[in-house]
Design an enzyme around this catalytic site. Structure first.
Site, PDB file in Angstrom:
ATOM      1  N   HIS A  46     -31.075   3.979 -18.504  1.00 19.27           N
ATOM      2  CA  HIS A  46     -29.992   4.498 -17.667  1.00 19.27           C
ATOM      3  C   HIS A  46     -29.989   3.776 -16.316  1.00 19.27           C
ATOM      4  CE1 HIS A  46     -27.188   7.669 -16.638  1.00 19.27           C
ATOM      5  NE2 HIS A  46     -27.865   7.935 -15.524  1.00 19.27           N
TER       6      HIS A  46
ATOM      7  N   SER B 243     -23.047   6.850 -14.263  1.00 21.68           N
ATOM      8  CA  SER B 243     -23.567   8.193 -14.503  1.00 21.68           C
ATOM      9  C   SER B 243     -22.596   9.286 -14.027  1.00 21.68           C
ATOM     10  CB  SER B 243     -24.929   8.288 -13.824  1.00 21.68           C
ATOM     11  OG  SER B 243     -25.727   9.158 -14.530  1.00 21.68           O
TER      12      SER B 243
END
Ligand code: GCU
Length: 420
Positions: free
Chosen positions: A399, A258
């Site tokens: 994610h 990320s």
């Protein structure tokens, strides 16, 4: 009072981000026509035809990324003083050596302390290692009780037991599944990790805390944002690794998830000592093309996280077409070193297809440099990695960093680094 002010700022950006995630474009048919700059064409329009040309072109691209996207990190002329603060020779049920090393970064009379957590397989060294920041403190990476809790600023998070911006016992072992330490130890790799807030706390403080505080610098349009500061921190860890005999510093794989995936890519581009780079779900400002305007955009990221990039990056808010570079060129300037980009099917915010297309469009540079490049031009099905000097997969799920991701990274590392 100051703390209250930052908490309000933080909450505002969280609410903003949430509203944008629902409003963003997730429709391929609404992507505007866009032109991707060709990494193999110089700014003056001439073509790169040789490896010698590429060295010059790479420099040109790197400077543009510095000036327009990440900001310029100052040169490091300071001293690094390492101190071992704990050691367990029978960690992970006897599988590993675990150490905590404090690095004191001293620049003149200013200093910053960061704590590394080091796991090395209990075998003869030197070993290749994965190096990456953690989000939740070193104590979140495994559930071993001996690992210290960071004392630097942490984002309040009830679930992780963080309140008053201080880490606590409640966070211990919270990210075990994202690190898979046993798996990588059993494959012969070590891990060096540190809490990203030790280098630069993740909020907009007007450029004073963390590593920014080591320099007397008035921020301007091209001053380094936090992503560049975090990347800079990884280079300081590399400085130390080069002095540590049990680590093979020629085989360091820089990895991040990320925002820390954006960081790993910029670290890999900035410091050629990193042998391999892994971006896990890095999205906007990482591996995803900005000009596609899909999921998170330049305007959204700069509004929600004004401290991540340099001030010049704001010029491209809602004006992505004007960007002189795009993120495929970030992958390209890592060449010829191997780079792996991983997306997740349910993480459309990070634009998996934009990440894939960045790999496709970085490939000609790898090929020019004599590597296999990226052997695909169509998005692969889920859980079907594409492997060249550039690797890519899109995993099922959201994610996150999963065992599946690590398994691909380990295969990729084995194939590129093991017998080198
Ligand atoms: C937000 C942000 C992303 C970032 C992510 C993260 O979602 O919009 O750009 O990658 O946070 O770091 O978790």
């Amino acid at each position: 009072m100051k703390k209250f002010f930052f908490t309000i700022l933080f909450l505002q950006s969280f609410v903003f981000l949430y509203s944008q995630q629902n409003k963003a474009n997730y429709d391929e048919s609404k992507i505007p026509a866009y032109n991707l700059p060709d990494p193999l064409i110089f700014n003056n329009g001439s073509r790169v035809t040789s490896k010698e040309d590429w060295i010059k072109r790479r420099n040109e691209l790197y400077k543009t990324f510095e000036n327009e996207v990440y900001g310029i990190a100052p040169q490091w002329k300071g001293k690094i003083i390492p101190t071992e603060i704990s050691s367990d020779l029978q960690a992970m049920n006897g599988k590993a050596i675990r150490k905590e090393i404090n690095l004191k970064l001293k620049n003149g009379n200013k200093e910053l302390n960061v704590t590394l957590l080091v796991y090395l397989p209990n075998s003869a060294g030197p070993v290749p290692v994965f190096l990456g920041y953690n989000f939740g403190g070193n104590h979140s990476v495994t559930d071993e009780p001996g690992i210290s809790i960071p004392t630097s600023w942490m984002r309040n998070d009830e679930e992780d037991g963080v309140s008053q911006n201080k880490g606590s016992e409640k966070g211990r072992g919270k990210s075990v599944s994202q690190w898979q330490v046993s798996e990588l130890l059993s494959r012969g790799y070590g891990l060096v990790t540190l809490y990203y807030g030790d280098i630069d706390p993740d909020f907009d403080d007007g450029f004073t805390n963390g590593v920014h505080g080591l320099y007397d610098q008035k921020p301007d349009q091209t001053s380094w944002g936090s992503v560049a500061a975090w990347a800079w921190g990884l280079s300081r860890v590399m400085d130390w690794m080069e002095t540590y005999p049990s680590i093979d510093s020629k085989k360091v794989i820089v990895i991040g998830h990320s925002r820390l995936g954006k960081t790993a890519l910029w670290a890999g581009a900035s410091d050629t000592r990193f042998a391999m780079v892994i971006s896990n779900n890095s999205g906007c400002g990482g591996a995803a093309l900005s000009k596609r305007i899909y999921g998170e955009t330049v305007g959204i990221i700069n509004t929600a996280f004004p401290h991540w990039f340099c001030n010049n990056f704001n010029k491209y808010n809602e004006k992505e077409a004007a960007l002189p570079v795009d993120q495929h060129e970030l992958l390209a300037i890592i060449a010829p070193r191997p780079v792996y980009v991983a997306s997740a099917e349910d993480d459309q915010w990070a634009d998996p297809k934009g990440e894939f297309l960045a790999c496709v469009n970085a490939s000609p540079v790898y090929v020019l440099l004599g590597c296999k490049g990226f052997p695909a031009d169509k998005m692969p099905p889920v859980n079907s990695p594409v492997i060249g000097a550039i690797g890519y997969h899109i995993r099922t799920g959201g994610h996150d960093v999963k065992l599946y991701d690590w398994q691909q990274y380990l295969e990729f590392a084995d194939s590129h680094l093991k017998n080198r």
